[in-house]
Design an enzyme around this catalytic site. Structure first.
Site, PDB file in Angstrom:
ATOM      1  NE  ARG A 159      -3.747  -0.349   2.604  1.00 42.88           N
ATOM      2  CZ  ARG A 159      -4.341  -0.797   3.709  1.00 42.88           C
ATOM      3  NH1 ARG A 159      -4.043  -0.263   4.883  1.00 42.88           N
ATOM      4  NH2 ARG A 159      -5.220  -1.769   3.662  1.00 42.88           N
TER       5      ARG A 159
ATOM      6  NE  ARG B 108      -2.662   1.693   9.601  1.00 39.80           N
ATOM      7  CZ  ARG B 108      -3.446   0.655   9.256  1.00 39.80           C
ATOM      8  NH1 ARG B 108      -4.161   0.694   8.152  1.00 39.80           N
ATOM      9  NH2 ARG B 108      -3.521  -0.406  10.031  1.00 39.80           N
TER      10      ARG B 108
ATOM     11  CE  LYS C 151      -6.588  -0.865  10.981  1.00 41.69           C
ATOM     12  NZ  LYS C 151      -7.506  -1.506  10.021  1.00 41.69           N
TER      13      LYS C 151
ATOM     14  CE  LYS D  91      -7.895   3.094   8.910  1.00 43.80           C
ATOM     15  NZ  LYS D  91      -8.908   2.224   8.300  1.00 43.80           N
TER      16      LYS D  91
ATOM     17  CB  CYS E 229     -13.975  -3.996   1.187  1.00 45.20           C
ATOM     18  SG  CYS E 229     -14.612  -5.670   1.468  1.00 45.20           S
TER      19      CYS E 229
ATOM     20  CB  CYS F  27      -9.299  -9.568   2.224  1.00 47.12           C
ATOM     21  SG  CYS F  27      -9.480  -9.085   3.948  1.00 47.12           S
TER      22      CYS F  27
ATOM     23  CB  CYS G 294     -15.266  -9.433   7.191  1.00 51.45           C
ATOM     24  SG  CYS G 294     -14.058  -8.165   7.591  1.00 51.45           S
TER      25      CYS G 294
ATOM     26  CB  CYS H 274     -12.336  -2.123   4.243  1.00 56.59           C
ATOM     27  SG  CYS H 274     -11.380  -3.041   5.459  1.00 56.59           S
TER      28      CYS H 274
HETATM   29 FE1  SRM Z   1      -9.341  -2.089   5.893  1.00 48.72          FE
HETATM   30  C1  SRM Z   1      -8.022  -4.701   7.607  1.00 48.72           C
HETATM   31  C2  SRM Z   1      -8.430  -3.447   2.996  1.00 48.72           C
HETATM   32  C3  SRM Z   1      -9.948   0.854   4.399  1.00 48.72           C
HETATM   33  C4  SRM Z   1     -11.132  -1.091   8.634  1.00 48.72           C
HETATM   34  N1  SRM Z   1      -8.331  -3.766   5.403  1.00 48.72           N
HETATM   35  C5  SRM Z   1      -7.825  -4.690   6.258  1.00 48.72           C
HETATM   36  C6  SRM Z   1      -6.955  -5.705   5.507  1.00 48.72           C
HETATM   37  C7  SRM Z   1      -5.532  -5.203   5.532  1.00 48.72           C
HETATM   38  C8  SRM Z   1      -7.066  -7.161   5.986  1.00 48.72           C
HETATM   39  C9  SRM Z   1      -6.077  -7.664   6.995  1.00 48.72           C
HETATM   40  O1  SRM Z   1      -5.887  -7.024   8.040  1.00 48.72           O
HETATM   41  O2  SRM Z   1      -5.522  -8.734   6.747  1.00 48.72           O
HETATM   42  C10 SRM Z   1      -7.573  -5.580   4.087  1.00 48.72           C
HETATM   43  C11 SRM Z   1      -6.663  -5.942   2.914  1.00 48.72           C
HETATM   44  C12 SRM Z   1      -7.484  -6.543   1.794  1.00 48.72           C
HETATM   45  C13 SRM Z   1      -6.738  -6.709   0.527  1.00 48.72           C
HETATM   46  O3  SRM Z   1      -6.548  -7.875   0.105  1.00 48.72           O
HETATM   47  O4  SRM Z   1      -6.349  -5.721  -0.084  1.00 48.72           O
HETATM   48  C14 SRM Z   1      -8.127  -4.179   4.133  1.00 48.72           C
HETATM   49  N2  SRM Z   1      -9.109  -1.401   4.057  1.00 48.72           N
HETATM   50  C15 SRM Z   1      -8.817  -2.142   2.958  1.00 48.72           C
HETATM   51  C16 SRM Z   1      -9.006  -1.354   1.693  1.00 48.72           C
HETATM   52  C17 SRM Z   1      -8.017  -1.725   0.586  1.00 48.72           C
HETATM   53  C18 SRM Z   1     -10.452  -1.514   1.220  1.00 48.72           C
HETATM   54  C19 SRM Z   1     -10.772  -1.011  -0.151  1.00 48.72           C
HETATM   55  O5  SRM Z   1     -11.504  -1.720  -0.836  1.00 48.72           O
HETATM   56  O6  SRM Z   1     -10.342   0.074  -0.551  1.00 48.72           O
HETATM   57  C20 SRM Z   1      -8.850   0.074   2.256  1.00 48.72           C
HETATM   58  C21 SRM Z   1      -7.411   0.526   2.279  1.00 48.72           C
HETATM   59  C22 SRM Z   1      -7.304   1.901   2.808  1.00 48.72           C
HETATM   60  C23 SRM Z   1      -5.920   2.489   2.716  1.00 48.72           C
HETATM   61  O7  SRM Z   1      -5.511   2.836   1.607  1.00 48.72           O
HETATM   62  O8  SRM Z   1      -5.288   2.670   3.757  1.00 48.72           O
HETATM   63  C24 SRM Z   1      -9.332  -0.139   3.679  1.00 48.72           C
HETATM   64  N3  SRM Z   1     -10.285  -0.379   6.455  1.00 48.72           N
HETATM   65  C25 SRM Z   1     -10.533   0.676   5.637  1.00 48.72           C
HETATM   66  C26 SRM Z   1     -11.513   1.534   6.228  1.00 48.72           C
HETATM   67  C27 SRM Z   1     -12.117   2.777   5.590  1.00 48.72           C
HETATM   68  C28 SRM Z   1     -11.359   4.018   5.977  1.00 48.72           C
HETATM   69  O9  SRM Z   1     -10.296   3.956   6.597  1.00 48.72           O
HETATM   70  O10 SRM Z   1     -11.839   5.081   5.633  1.00 48.72           O
HETATM   71  C29 SRM Z   1     -11.862   0.968   7.437  1.00 48.72           C
HETATM   72  C30 SRM Z   1     -12.960   1.472   8.405  1.00 48.72           C
HETATM   73  C31 SRM Z   1     -12.574   2.669   9.172  1.00 48.72           C
HETATM   74  C32 SRM Z   1     -11.876   2.292  10.441  1.00 48.72           C
HETATM   75  O11 SRM Z   1     -10.674   2.039  10.405  1.00 48.72           O
HETATM   76  O12 SRM Z   1     -12.551   2.215  11.475  1.00 48.72           O
HETATM   77  C33 SRM Z   1     -11.078  -0.233   7.571  1.00 48.72           C
HETATM   78  N4  SRM Z   1      -9.499  -2.755   7.818  1.00 48.72           N
HETATM   79  C34 SRM Z   1     -10.347  -2.238   8.761  1.00 48.72           C
HETATM   80  C35 SRM Z   1     -10.291  -3.067   9.931  1.00 48.72           C
HETATM   81  C36 SRM Z   1     -11.095  -2.858  11.242  1.00 48.72           C
HETATM   82  C37 SRM Z   1     -10.449  -1.883  12.141  1.00 48.72           C
HETATM   83  C38 SRM Z   1     -11.154  -1.797  13.470  1.00 48.72           C
HETATM   84  O13 SRM Z   1     -11.045  -0.768  14.117  1.00 48.72           O
HETATM   85  O14 SRM Z   1     -11.784  -2.761  13.894  1.00 48.72           O
HETATM   86  C39 SRM Z   1      -9.388  -4.119   9.636  1.00 48.72           C
HETATM   87  C40 SRM Z   1      -8.989  -5.279  10.562  1.00 48.72           C
HETATM   88  C41 SRM Z   1      -8.077  -4.874  11.651  1.00 48.72           C
HETATM   89  O15 SRM Z   1      -7.516  -3.785  11.679  1.00 48.72           O
HETATM   90  O16 SRM Z   1      -7.914  -5.713  12.536  1.00 48.72           O
HETATM   91  C42 SRM Z   1      -8.932  -3.896   8.294  1.00 48.72           C
HETATM   92 FE1  SF4 Z   2     -11.207  -7.657   4.084  1.00 56.79          FE
HETATM   93 FE2  SF4 Z   2     -13.219  -7.263   5.714  1.00 56.79          FE
HETATM   94 FE3  SF4 Z   2     -11.786  -5.187   4.892  1.00 56.79          FE
HETATM   95 FE4  SF4 Z   2     -13.375  -6.390   3.221  1.00 56.79          FE
HETATM   96  S1  SF4 Z   2     -14.033  -5.318   5.080  1.00 56.79           S
HETATM   97  S2  SF4 Z   2     -11.221  -5.839   2.814  1.00 56.79           S
HETATM   98  S3  SF4 Z   2     -13.278  -8.488   3.854  1.00 56.79           S
HETATM   99  S4  SF4 Z   2     -11.044  -6.824   6.163  1.00 56.79           S
END
Ligand code: SRM
Ligand code: SF4
Length: 571
Positions: free
Chosen positions: A79, A148, A213, A215, A434, A440, A481, A485
């Site tokens: 990323r 981030r 994390k 943000k 997502c 993922c 899930c 995201c």
């Molecule tokens: Fe996310 C984890 C993809 C934005 C909340 N996210 C992941 C992981 C890295 C899975 C992992 O931990 O193994 C995913 C990788 C999937 C893949 O194969 O690419 C993933 N997140 C993404 C992306 C690529 C989704 C997308 O379709 O664009 C976004 C990348 C953003 C970036 O460039 O940095 C992405 N993730 C978000 C957002 C939206 C935002 O930030 O505006 C959220 C919700 C906002 C928040 O953080 O509360 C988000 N991602 C999570 C979470 C849950 C965090 C939590 O507080 O519970 C996880 C899991 C974790 O952190 O344990 C996670």
């Molecule tokens: Fe993976 Fe869940 Fe984030 Fe979708 S919402 S990219 S399934 S961690």
């Protein structure tokens, strides 16, 4: 109270790992160089996140490889750190080259306005990272327990306020960037220089970095494209009567992630806590982050985001603690008005008279598809011809920014030639998924690969009900899930994966991203989802008031109760 001074043995395993990692080095250098396996150890895997990469494996090949007694097909997701989301055409071309050379032949635009590469093999990771750095970009702190990628309303060329807001995204990112040289040593071959005391290595983060994390988002009304209330910190630009930037309202405590069946975890909208001048924004961001550093939960990672610190201690306590460190109080928040959390698409003019084209990229996947949409080749051709910038939006789209009047025709011809916008109805353009399968590791259900065909079905349902999907931008978001995201908990219609083919259905977010949706049906399959929505679309077509959005209608008609508190309950 949880705080950073508690003994390590009382804290989560990640805390010990960080402390013992020698500022994010651990055994990473040796493990990346080890040719015997395509993977790395669990500890190193956690550390790579801080450097902007995740170890993944192709989930569809897992059982076959196990049968063949092979290790999983490991590769890295990488990323890029790209505060505010802008690249030059030259940088775009380099990302395109790297996607073809070392990744899976595609690029993925993310909901945080940057690039992801999937499928980079360990043996190529250093060359890949060097390629990114060769065009003055990097992947530092794109993941991990740090601040981030800082996101901002798309396209700084739109107005002076957008420009200043973009610059602030860069300034915040620079101030909150980890100082360790681990990344440069491990991936770029820099020689290690003997370290000084802790406070010199990481003056802001120390050895333990953040609990989780972190943000930050900056929004320029009337668009709330960044979903400002979904982030640990938000800044909302406030302009005076003359249109000049007066400052920013500050929000704290937003976040989306939750875990199914664990009501102690929940999505939360940020609270507006005050107003500050533009030149105070970076300090305010830093002090909020430091309160979270010292008071966030380091024992339970599921309770470690700032939103829980705010709920545990109260908004007033948090603001007071932050103001004490800042040395002054925030001013009272000012009035603001949001109209949409979707992107501005198609041609529009900026304040300086140049043209911009907001281009829908379905779920942010830059690839050539078999149906005539040659997105990757088309964007490459545009980058080769274009003189301005390419801006990525937080809805996974792009803006071809700064097009001279004389160049418009040429850009439009390329959009048409490569089929870049085929079939992009208003409904589709307002949808987002997502990544989920196959990369993922946390996905429970399909998302990116499923949403396009699912939107076809929604379009049919709408037409049956007498609604026109070409002109009705209902915000539909899907995640595989509950991590959220694609920010589904603030969509008008949100789908959250429960198991393969099954989703929780959320309704009642509004088109400006300022209200949480409510869980409406749990664990339902496609047939049930379509039956539920068919009935609701018919009611909506028959009973809606003039200009009433679907999300507003379902709340007014009491299909779901309005979620008024910042906190979301699961009952
Ligand atoms: Fe996310 C984890 C993809 C934005 C909340 N996210 C992941 C992981 C890295 C899975 C992992 O931990 O193994 C995913 C990788 C999937 C893949 O194969 O690419 C993933 N997140 C993404 C992306 C690529 C989704 C997308 O379709 O664009 C976004 C990348 C953003 C970036 O460039 O940095 C992405 N993730 C978000 C957002 C939206 C935002 O930030 O505006 C959220 C919700 C906002 C928040 O953080 O509360 C988000 N991602 C999570 C979470 C849950 C965090 C939590 O507080 O519970 C996880 C899991 C974790 O952190 O344990 C996670
Ligand atoms: Fe993976 Fe869940 Fe984030 Fe979708 S919402 S990219 S399934 S961690």
């Amino acid at each position: 109270m949880n705080d950073i001074s508690r003994p390590l043995e009382e804290l989560s395993a990640n805390e010990r790992l960080k402390v013992e990692s020698d500022y994010l080095r651990g055994d990473l250098d040796a493990e990346i160089s080890d040719p015997v396996t395509g993977g790395i150890s669990e500890g190193s895997l956690q550390l790579t996140k801080f450097h902007g990469m995740y170890l993944q494996d192709d989930r569809e090949l897992r059982s076959e490889r196990r049968r063949q007694k092979l290790e999983p097909l490991y590769s890295f997701m990488v990323r890029v750190r790209l505060p505010g989301g802008v690249v030059t055409p030259g940088q775009w071309l380099k990302m395109d080259d790297l996607g073809r050379t070392y990744a899976n032949g595609t690029l993925r635009l993310t909901t945080r306005q940057t690039f992801q590469f999937h499928g980079v093999l360990k043996r190529d990771i250093r060359e890949h990272i060097r390629g990114i750095n060769a065009v003055a970009l990097d992947t530092i702190a794109a993941c991990g327990d740090v601040n981030r990628n800082v996101i901002a309303s798309a396209n700084p060329r739109r107005s002076a306020v957008h420009r200043r807001t973009y610059e602030l995204a860069h300034e915040i990112s620079a101030r909150l960037l980890p100082r360790t040289r681990a990344y440069h040593e491990i991936f770029l071959g820099e020689e290690r220089v003997a370290g000084g005391p802790d406070e010199e290595c990481e003056p802001l983060y120390g050895r333990q970095y953040l609990p989780r994390k972190f943000k930050i988002a900056l929004a320029v009304p009337p668009e709330n494209d960044v979903d400002v209330f979904a982030h640990d910190i938000g800044f909302i630009a406030i302009t005076g009567d003359d249109g000049a930037l007066a400052g920013y309202n500050v929000t704290i405590g937003g976040g989306m992630g939750m875990t199914h069946g664990e009501p102690a975890t929940y999505p939360r909208l940020g609270d507006v806590i005050g107003f500050c001048a533009p030149d105070q924004v970076v300090d305010v961001a830093e002090k909020i982050m430091l309160v979270q550093r010292d008071h966030g939960d380091r024992a339970d990672r599921k309770h470690a985001r700032l939103k829980y610190t705010v709920d545990d201690h109260g908004v007033d306590w948090f603001r007071g603690e932050m103001e004490r460190r800042l040395g002054h109080e925030l001013k009272p928040p000012r009035a603001y008005h949001f109209e949409a959390n979707t992107d501005r698409l198609g041609w529009y003019q900026g304040d300086e008279g140049d043209w911009h084209y907001g281009l829908f990229v379905q779920n942010g996947r830059v690839a050539d598809f078999g149906d005539g949409r040659r997105i990757m080749s088309g964007l490459r051709a545009i980058a080769e011809a274009h003189q301005g910038d390419i801006a990525i939006t937080t809805n996974q789209n792009i803006v071809i920014a700064g097009v001279a009047e004389a160049e418009r025709e040429r850009i439009q011809a390329l959009i048409d030639e490569y089929g870049l916008e085929r079939d992009a109805s208003a409904l589709r353009a307002a949808s987002m998924a997502c990544v989920a399968f196959p990369t993922c590791g946390l996905a429970m259900a399909e998302s990116e690969r499923y949403l396009p065909a699912f939107v076809d079905r929604l379009e049919d349902l709408m037409r049956d009900a007498g609604l026109d999907p070409e002109y009705e931008p209902i915000v539909v978001r899907m995640t595989g899930c509950p991590n959220g995201c694609a920010r589904p908990y603030i969509a008008e219609i949100g789908f959250v994966g429960k198991a393969l083919g099954r989703y929780n259905l959320y309704l009642g977010g509004n088109p400006t991203g300022s209200r949480l949706a409510k869980l409406y049906r749990e664990n339902i399959d496609e047939a049930t989802i379509l039956a539920e929505l068919r009935a609701l679309f018919h009611r909506y077509a028959a009973e809606r008031e003039a200009d009433e959005a679907f999300g507003e209608f379902v709340v007014r008609a009491e299909v779901v109760p309005e979620v008024t508190a910042g906190r979301h309950f699961h009952d």
